[in-house]
Every structure is written in structure tokens, then in C-alpha cells.
Design a protein around this motif. Structure first.
Motif, PDB file in Angstrom:
ATOM      1  N   GLU A  27      23.012  77.403-115.745  1.00 35.88           N
ATOM      2  CA  GLU A  27      23.379  78.112-114.910  1.00 35.88           C
ATOM      3  C   GLU A  27      22.847  77.683-113.634  1.00 35.88           C
ATOM      4  N   TRP A  28      21.731  77.940-113.047  1.00 33.51           N
ATOM      5  CA  TRP A  28      20.982  77.860-112.231  1.00 33.51           C
ATOM      6  C   TRP A  28      21.298  75.902-111.602  1.00 33.51           C
ATOM      7  N   LEU A  29      21.138  75.179-113.069  1.00 38.80           N
ATOM      8  CA  LEU A  29      20.931  73.800-113.351  1.00 38.80           C
ATOM      9  C   LEU A  29      22.701  73.433-112.649  1.00 38.80           C
ATOM     10  N   ASP A  30      23.415  73.758-112.919  1.00 36.98           N
ATOM     11  CA  ASP A  30      25.053  73.009-113.267  1.00 36.98           C
ATOM     12  C   ASP A  30      25.079  72.236-112.076  1.00 36.98           C
ATOM     13  N   PHE A  31      24.733  72.208-111.039  1.00 40.54           N
ATOM     14  CA  PHE A  31      24.915  71.007-109.699  1.00 40.54           C
ATOM     15  C   PHE A  31      24.204  70.044-110.404  1.00 40.54           C
ATOM     16  N   ILE A  32      23.351  69.649-111.045  1.00 44.49           N
ATOM     17  CA  ILE A  32      23.612  68.432-112.315  1.00 44.49           C
ATOM     18  C   ILE A  32      24.121  67.197-112.940  1.00 44.49           C
ATOM     19  N   PRO A  33      24.475  66.103-112.460  1.00 42.03           N
ATOM     20  CA  PRO A  33      25.781  65.493-113.084  1.00 42.03           C
ATOM     21  C   PRO A  33      25.204  65.524-114.712  1.00 42.03           C
ATOM     22  N   HIS A  34      25.855  65.225-114.818  1.00 45.41           N
ATOM     23  CA  HIS A  34      25.491  64.975-116.726  1.00 45.41           C
ATOM     24  C   HIS A  34      26.839  64.755-117.298  1.00 45.41           C
ATOM     25  N   SER A  35      26.743  63.757-118.422  1.00 42.91           N
ATOM     26  CA  SER A  35      28.416  63.367-119.011  1.00 42.91           C
ATOM     27  C   SER A  35      28.230  64.518-120.381  1.00 42.91           C
ATOM     28  N   ASP A  36      29.003  64.344-121.005  1.00 40.45           N
ATOM     29  CA  ASP A  36      29.491  65.450-121.788  1.00 40.45           C
ATOM     30  C   ASP A  36      27.890  65.843-122.387  1.00 40.45           C
ATOM     31  N   GLU A  37      27.623  65.303-122.356  1.00 41.21           N
ATOM     32  CA  GLU A  37      25.962  65.825-123.235  1.00 41.21           C
ATOM     33  C   GLU A  37      25.376  67.625-122.391  1.00 41.21           C
ATOM     34  N   LYS A  38      24.633  67.335-123.021  1.00 39.78           N
ATOM     35  CA  LYS A  38      24.441  68.910-122.820  1.00 39.78           C
ATOM     36  C   LYS A  38      22.743  68.843-121.718  1.00 39.78           C
ATOM     37  N   ILE A  70      15.493  82.709-126.721  1.00 37.91           N
ATOM     38  CA  ILE A  70      15.765  80.896-125.926  1.00 37.91           C
ATOM     39  C   ILE A  70      17.599  81.237-125.773  1.00 37.91           C
ATOM     40  N   ASP A  71      18.138  82.240-126.385  1.00 36.79           N
ATOM     41  CA  ASP A  71      19.664  81.723-126.180  1.00 36.79           C
ATOM     42  C   ASP A  71      19.587  81.871-124.133  1.00 36.79           C
ATOM     43  N   GLN A  72      18.889  83.592-124.174  1.00 35.06           N
ATOM     44  CA  GLN A  72      18.869  83.429-122.901  1.00 35.06           C
ATOM     45  C   GLN A  72      18.438  82.540-121.768  1.00 35.06           C
ATOM     46  N   VAL A  73      17.476  81.669-122.189  1.00 34.50           N
ATOM     47  CA  VAL A  73      16.931  80.813-121.521  1.00 34.50           C
ATOM     48  C   VAL A  73      17.406  79.677-120.822  1.00 34.50           C
ATOM     49  N   VAL A  74      18.007  79.318-122.645  1.00 37.98           N
ATOM     50  CA  VAL A  74      19.890  77.971-122.447  1.00 37.98           C
ATOM     51  C   VAL A  74      20.058  78.505-121.897  1.00 37.98           C
ATOM     52  N   THR A  75      20.685  79.965-120.790  1.00 35.46           N
ATOM     53  CA  THR A  75      22.259  79.995-120.656  1.00 35.46           C
ATOM     54  C   THR A  75      21.631  79.931-118.864  1.00 35.46           C
ATOM     55  N   LEU A  76      20.557  80.682-118.357  1.00 32.17           N
ATOM     56  CA  LEU A  76      19.671  81.086-117.303  1.00 32.17           C
ATOM     57  C   LEU A  76      20.260  79.371-116.753  1.00 32.17           C
ATOM     58  N   LEU A  77      18.995  78.663-117.701  1.00 36.23           N
ATOM     59  CA  LEU A  77      18.716  77.201-116.982  1.00 36.23           C
ATOM     60  C   LEU A  77      20.516  76.284-116.642  1.00 36.23           C
TER      61      LEU A  77
END
Length: 175
Positions: free
Chosen positions: A39-50, A30-37
Motif C-alpha cells: 500500500e505505502w509503496l504503490d507509486f514505485i513502478p514495477h513490472s508484473d513482479e511483486k 508478516i502478512d500484515q507487513v506485506v500488505t502495508l508495504l
């Protein structure tokens, strides 16, 4: 190329989400999954929320949106589902997300449904961010599933664009 903000810094890069063939073929924790997601989705604007956390993934599994991992490991299918869920949840409820995913994977093999979705999303993002009319993948526009997918992508990308524009206006007014 799109401009987006990451950790307070303006970034510019082409949007490329992994195609099915580019997703890891080895099972991940799961930690690897979170890290990849992230990285891949860093273009999505989001507030301070993960954008994604281990707890969120566990909730998606608990509510049947994503299948449970086997021996605490996540497969290519899990990654594809989680990418789509992370993107869809920017605009849609979990019930709507579940319905839309089920419609697509019922009609098409998951690899095909996933690749088509990602390709269409990228085309839509590039259109909106470059100020052009929205373009989509060329397919049967009379197909209700295609109409749903195109509408979903337009709504998502329009939201991203509005968030980006608001940020730009705020930054100009601060200067």
C-alpha cells in the motif's frame, strides 16, 4: 501530485510515505507487513513482479539486512528497514543497501535517519515529477552521508521517472 499506474489504471496522488511516528506501534505478522508495504509503496513502478513478498522478507532476514522478528512479529524498526530496502532495491544491490543503511544508522538514531530519508525522497520525487530542478532537504551538503543520501534519491527517482515516461510513450504509440 504524481501520476503512476496501478493495476492498469492511471492514478494521481501526492506521495506521502509514513514517518516514524506514523508507523504502527503494535507488532505485526508478516502478512500484515506485506500488505502495508504494498500500500505505502504503490507509486514505485514495477513490472508484473511483486515489490515485496514473504519470501523476500525472509531472505532479507536470512542475509542479515533486516533483524529477525521476535516471536514471528515485526516491529516499527522492521517496517522502517523494509520500506528503505524495497525502495533501494530498485537500483542498488543488497550489499550496497546494507552498507548504506549501516552508515546512516551508525551516524544517527534510526528514527532521525529514517525520517530524514523519507522527507528527502519525497522532495526529490515531487521535483522530478513536476519537471523542476531536484530539491533536497536543507542540510550540510559537505557531509559525505548527506551526499550519499541525495545521490541515492536522485538515482531512484530518475529511474522511476524514466520508467513512467517509457510507459507514457508506449501508451501513446498504441493509440
Amino acid at each position: 501530485m504524481i501520476k503512476y499506474q496501478k493495476e492498469g489504471e492511471m492514478m494521481e496522488k501526492p506521495i506521502h510515505l509514513p514517518r516514524w511516528e506514523e508507523l504502527p506501534v503494535i507488532d505485526l505478522y508478516i502478512d500484515q507487513v506485506v500488505t502495508l508495504l504494498e500500500e505505502w509503496l504503490d507509486f514505485i513502478p514495477h513490472s508484473d513482479e511483486k515489490l515485496i513478498t514473504k519470501s523476500m522478507i525472509n531472505n532479507y532476514v536470512k542475509h542479515g539486512i533486516v533483524e529477525a522478528p521476535k516471536k514471528r512479529r515485526y516491529t516499527t524498526t522492521h517496517l522502517a528497514y523494509l520500506i528503505v530496502v524495497c525502495i533501494f532495491k530498485q537500483v542498488y544491490s543488497m550489499n550496497e543497501i546494507t552498507q548504506m543503511i549501516r552508515l546512516q544508522v551508525h551516524a544517527y538514531p534510526i528514527e532521525q535517519a529514517y525520517n530524514y530519508y523519507i522527507e528527502d525522497l519525497e522532495a526529490c520525487i515531487l521535483s522530478i515529477y513536476s519537471g523542476e530542478a531536484v530539491t533536497h532537504q536543507k542540510v550540510d551538503t559537505n557531509d559525505p552521508l548527506t551526499k550519499i543520501l541525495h545521490s541515492v534519491n536522485e538515482s531512484l527517482v530518475n529511474k522511476f521517472n524514466v520508467q513512467r515516461l517509457i510507459k507514457e510513450v508506449k501508451e501513446k504509440n498504441v493509440e
